[in-house]
Design a protein around this motif. Structure first.
Motif, mmCIF file in Angstrom:
data_model
loop_
_atom_site.group_PDB
_atom_site.id
_atom_site.type_symbol
_atom_site.label_atom_id
_atom_site.label_comp_id
_atom_site.label_asym_id
_atom_site.label_seq_id
_atom_site.Cartn_x
_atom_site.Cartn_y
_atom_site.Cartn_z
ATOM 1 N N ALA A 116 0.861 -1.198 0.000
ATOM 2 C CA ALA A 116 0.000 0.000 0.000
ATOM 3 C C ALA A 116 0.893 1.243 0.000
ATOM 4 C CB ALA A 116 -0.902 -0.012 1.226
ATOM 5 N N ASP A 117 0.279 2.395 -0.261
ATOM 6 C CA ASP A 117 1.048 3.644 -0.310
ATOM 7 C C ASP A 117 0.444 4.606 0.716
ATOM 8 O OD1 ASP A 117 1.786 6.328 -0.921
ATOM 9 O OD2 ASP A 117 2.430 5.678 -2.923
ATOM 10 N N ILE A 118 1.265 5.072 1.666
ATOM 11 C CA ILE A 118 0.752 5.872 2.790
ATOM 12 C C ILE A 118 0.081 7.157 2.322
ATOM 13 C CG2 ILE A 118 2.869 7.172 3.323
ATOM 14 C CD1 ILE A 118 0.393 5.699 5.863
ATOM 15 N N ARG A 119 0.566 7.759 1.232
ATOM 16 C CA ARG A 119 -0.046 9.000 0.742
ATOM 17 C C ARG A 119 -1.478 8.732 0.270
ATOM 18 N NH1 ARG A 119 5.246 8.811 0.713
ATOM 19 N NH2 ARG A 119 4.849 6.787 -0.229
ATOM 20 N N GLU A 120 -1.661 7.565 -0.391
ATOM 21 C CA GLU A 120 -3.016 7.224 -0.863
ATOM 22 C C GLU A 120 -3.930 6.882 0.320
ATOM 23 O OE1 GLU A 120 -1.492 5.609 -5.210
ATOM 24 O OE2 GLU A 120 -2.356 4.173 -3.795
ATOM 25 N N VAL A 121 -3.350 6.179 1.297
ATOM 26 C CA VAL A 121 -4.158 5.821 2.477
ATOM 27 C C VAL A 121 -4.568 7.086 3.224
ATOM 28 C CG1 VAL A 121 -4.143 4.604 4.697
ATOM 29 C CG2 VAL A 121 -3.054 3.552 2.696
ATOM 30 N N SER A 122 -3.615 8.027 3.406
ATOM 31 C CA SER A 122 -3.918 9.289 4.102
ATOM 32 C C SER A 122 -5.026 10.038 3.390
ATOM 33 C CB SER A 122 -2.698 10.212 4.130
ATOM 34 O OG SER A 122 -1.742 9.724 4.976
ATOM 35 N N ARG A 123 -4.886 10.107 2.054
ATOM 36 C CA ARG A 123 -5.878 10.862 1.295
ATOM 37 C C ARG A 123 -7.256 10.227 1.447
ATOM 38 N NH1 ARG A 123 -3.495 10.949 -3.624
ATOM 39 N NH2 ARG A 123 -5.040 9.717 -4.717
ATOM 40 N N ALA A 124 -7.260 8.909 1.381
ATOM 41 C CA ALA A 124 -8.542 8.195 1.446
ATOM 42 C C ALA A 124 -9.209 8.372 2.811
ATOM 43 C CB ALA A 124 -8.315 6.714 1.153
ATOM 44 N N ILE A 125 -8.440 8.246 3.884
ATOM 45 C CA ILE A 125 -9.112 8.361 5.193
ATOM 46 C C ILE A 125 -9.440 9.821 5.510
ATOM 47 C CG2 ILE A 125 -8.106 6.230 6.122
ATOM 48 C CD1 ILE A 125 -6.324 7.975 7.888
ATOM 49 N N GLY A 126 -8.589 10.734 5.006
ATOM 50 C CA GLY A 126 -8.803 12.162 5.287
ATOM 51 C C GLY A 126 -10.070 12.713 4.648
ATOM 52 N N LYS A 127 -10.572 12.016 3.629
ATOM 53 C CA LYS A 127 -11.809 12.471 2.968
ATOM 54 C C LYS A 127 -13.032 12.235 3.844
ATOM 55 C CE LYS A 127 -10.549 13.965 -1.109
ATOM 56 N NZ LYS A 127 -10.681 15.395 -1.371
ATOM 57 N N ASP A 128 -12.875 11.379 4.837
ATOM 58 C CA ASP A 128 -13.963 11.169 5.795
ATOM 59 C C ASP A 128 -14.030 12.413 6.674
ATOM 60 O OD1 ASP A 128 -15.468 10.501 8.078
ATOM 61 O OD2 ASP A 128 -14.964 8.376 7.862
ATOM 62 N N SER A 129 -15.138 13.135 6.576
ATOM 63 C CA SER A 129 -15.176 14.425 7.285
ATOM 64 C C SER A 129 -15.060 14.234 8.795
ATOM 65 C CB SER A 129 -16.439 15.199 6.924
ATOM 66 O OG SER A 129 -17.566 14.422 7.257
#
Ligand code: NAD
Ligand code: UGA
Length: 484
Positions: free
Chosen positions: A250-263
């Motif tokens: 997995a890629d941490i930048r993609e994971v961060s972006r994905a979870i960060g979209k959860d308001s």
């Protein structure tokens, strides 16, 4: 109690006292503000004609100091006189972790705060509001109150009255001026309505009223520690996930972006990096741990302590990865370290991840060329507890005889500094590192040359196209991308 504050004294001309009072003096031209400190050198720097010599580097600070210094903002060591004349006194001194005695390693050392309270008790003329600006353990206001009241009683000849408020500071270094001008909230804790309102009046000069929260004093003290603990906890959480990314693909930048979209989670403070540094996160969490332990809340203490433990583990992990990638040894190898400050846009190195990582690499025998746009060689020497030697002035064959040495360079414009280096390790996210011309540097280095990017700031394609091997934090596909 005086309702309208006319004269303020701030004890402590540090990272918080200086910028906080500078902004207050800008927004409240009718209030006379004296910032005092025991450190003459620091005061001289604040008074320097050359604004680039201010003791603290903060974008926008010099402009404000230029406008207000000598008008309604004054820096001096005249502590007695400034306390005597003030109707409101901010205590903004350092509160580091205790090094010895009861609570050593966790509890805050309050000796500087206590010294301030004693000075205020001694010199103030009466009717004084004392504001805790420093970050303090819950119920410190009680200690300050006791010192003030008992000394007021002792002085006998005059009746002095004191009110203690908590007004913790939430500024972050590097963005201090913007944080002070546009705070998310201002917290005022106390039990005396009049003095709370007098402080609120000051902030109302530039902060919208709905952002000024009035609480009881203990909630205010605890809210400050809790804010820092929650922020640090997010970083430890995301850094722990970066380790999972590296082994799973997995890629941490993609994971961060994905979870960060959860308001409900939000996108801020989710950048995986070399581990949190700065003067406060670790000390404030350990303070919370001490408090929980003190009240017998072992599980609570363990929970928060693990945030600090993961952070240390993560910093050590990065140094180990560098050694492993460089064939299991960095002894006698030249490594270029880019960034030493605990984050960009500050010259502060307190608790910087770079300190531990560099110490680990020196221990392994590496020779380090260290560059940070704002951190001086003498600061790095203090942090590493080791003198530099002129590694650049010696022949390459002689350099290979050296082990565990370091030197500092002011600029990376002269790319000869990369001659025969084995790796470049990026530890602080300074803008200038985003624009490095990797093509010309690659030609200088010893193949297989590595770039270790602990801040995710390089463009992978550019680095890989230049011929480097690249390791990025939390990049599970890294091996597949290496072209060497
Ligand atoms: P600092 O070390 O930069 O400055 C503290 C200053 O207080 C020093 O210059 C010291 O000489 C002076 N001082 C100590 N005792 C004194 C005394 N008795 N009389 C006069 N001067 C005295 O510390 P800082 O970073 O400004 O932090 C101050 C407080 O604010 C700490 O409690 C910290 O946790 C908190 N805080 C810091 C930040 C930050 O970004 N640095 C942010 C929010 C809160
Ligand atoms: C922090 C808080 O952000 C402030 O609100 C608080 O007032 C201050 O501590 C304090 O009490 O001293 P500061 O330490 O100046 O401010 O800087 P931060 O921006 O919070 O960064 C702290 C560390 O976390 C840095 O090493 C930074 O690189 C790291 N970080 C931050 C990450 O690794 N990832 C992120 O997403 C954000």
């Amino acid at each position: 109690m005086n309702f309208s504050v006319k004269r303020v004294c701030c004890i402590g001309a540090g990272y918080v006292g200086g910028p906080t009072m500078a902004v207050m003096s800008l927004k409240c031209p009718d209030i006379l503000i004296n910032i005092v400190d025991v450190n003459q050198e620091r005061i001289d720097a604040w008074n320097s004609d050359d604004l680039s010599k201010l003791p603290i580097f903060e974008p926008g600070l010099d402009d404000i100091v230029k406008k207000t210094r000598g008008r309604n903002l004054f820096f001096s060591t005249r502590i007695k006189e400034s306390i005597e004349n003030a109707d409101m006194i901010f205590i903004s001194v350092n509160t580091p972790t205790k090094k010895k005695g009861l609570g050593a390693g966790k509890a805050s050392d309050l000796k500087w705060v206590e010294a301030c309270a004693r000075e205020v008790a001694k010199y103030s003329k009466g009717d004084t509001v004392v504001v805790e600006k420093s970050t303090l353990p819950v119920r410190t206001a009680e200690v300050i109150q006791k010192i003030l009241y008992s000394s007021a009683r002792k002085s006998g000849e005059e009746i002095k009255s004191f009110k203690v408020l908590s007004n913790p500071e939430f500024l972050a270094e590097g963005t201090a001026i913007n944080d002070l001008l546009n705070p998310d909230r201002v917290l005022i804790g106390g039990d005396d309505e009049q003095s709370m309102l007098s402080l609120k009046e000051i902030y109302k000069e530039w902060v919208p009223e709905d952002k000024i929260l009035l609480t009881n004093i203990w909630s205010s003290e605890l809210a400050k520690l809790t804010s820092n603990a929650f922020l640090a906890q997010r970083i430890s959480s995301i850094n722990s996930i970066s380790a999972i990314c590296e082994v799973t693909g997995a890629d941490i930048r993609e994971v961060s972006r994905a979870i960060g979209k959860d308001s409900r989670i939000g996108s801020k403070f989710l950048d995986s990096g070399p581990g949190f540094g700065g003067s406060c996160f670790k000390k404030d969490i350990l303070n919370l741990v001490y408090l929980a332990d003190y009240f017998g809340l072992k599980e609570v203490a363990n929970f928060w302590e693990s945030v600090v433990e993961i952070n240390s583990w993560h910093q050590n992990r990065i140094a180990k990865i560098v050694v492993n990638k460089l064939f299991g040894t960095v002894s006698n190898k030249k490594l270029v370290i880019l960034g030493f400050a605990f984050k960009a846009n500050t010259n502060d190195t307190r608790e910087s991840a770079a300190i531990n990582i560099c110490k680990n690499l020196l221990e392994e025998g590496a020779n380090l060329i260290i560059h940070d746009p704002k951190v001086t060689s003498s600061q790095i020497e203090t942090d590493l507890h080791k003198r530099p030697i002129n590694l650049l002035g010696i022949e390459n064959s002689d350099l290979k005889e050296k082990s565990g040495e370091w030197c500092h360079i002011d600029t990376i414009d002269n790319i000869d500094i990369f001659d025969n280096a084995h790796a470049v390790i990026i530890l602080t996210e300074w803008d200038e590192f985003k624009h490095i011309n990797w093509n010309s540097i690659a030609l200088k280095m010893d193949p297989p040359a590595w770039v270790f990017d602990a801040r995710s700031i390089v463009k992978p394609k550019k680095v890989l196209d230049a011929g480097f091997s690249l390791w990025r934090l939390g990049d599970g596909f890294e091996d597949e991308k290496n072209i060497l």
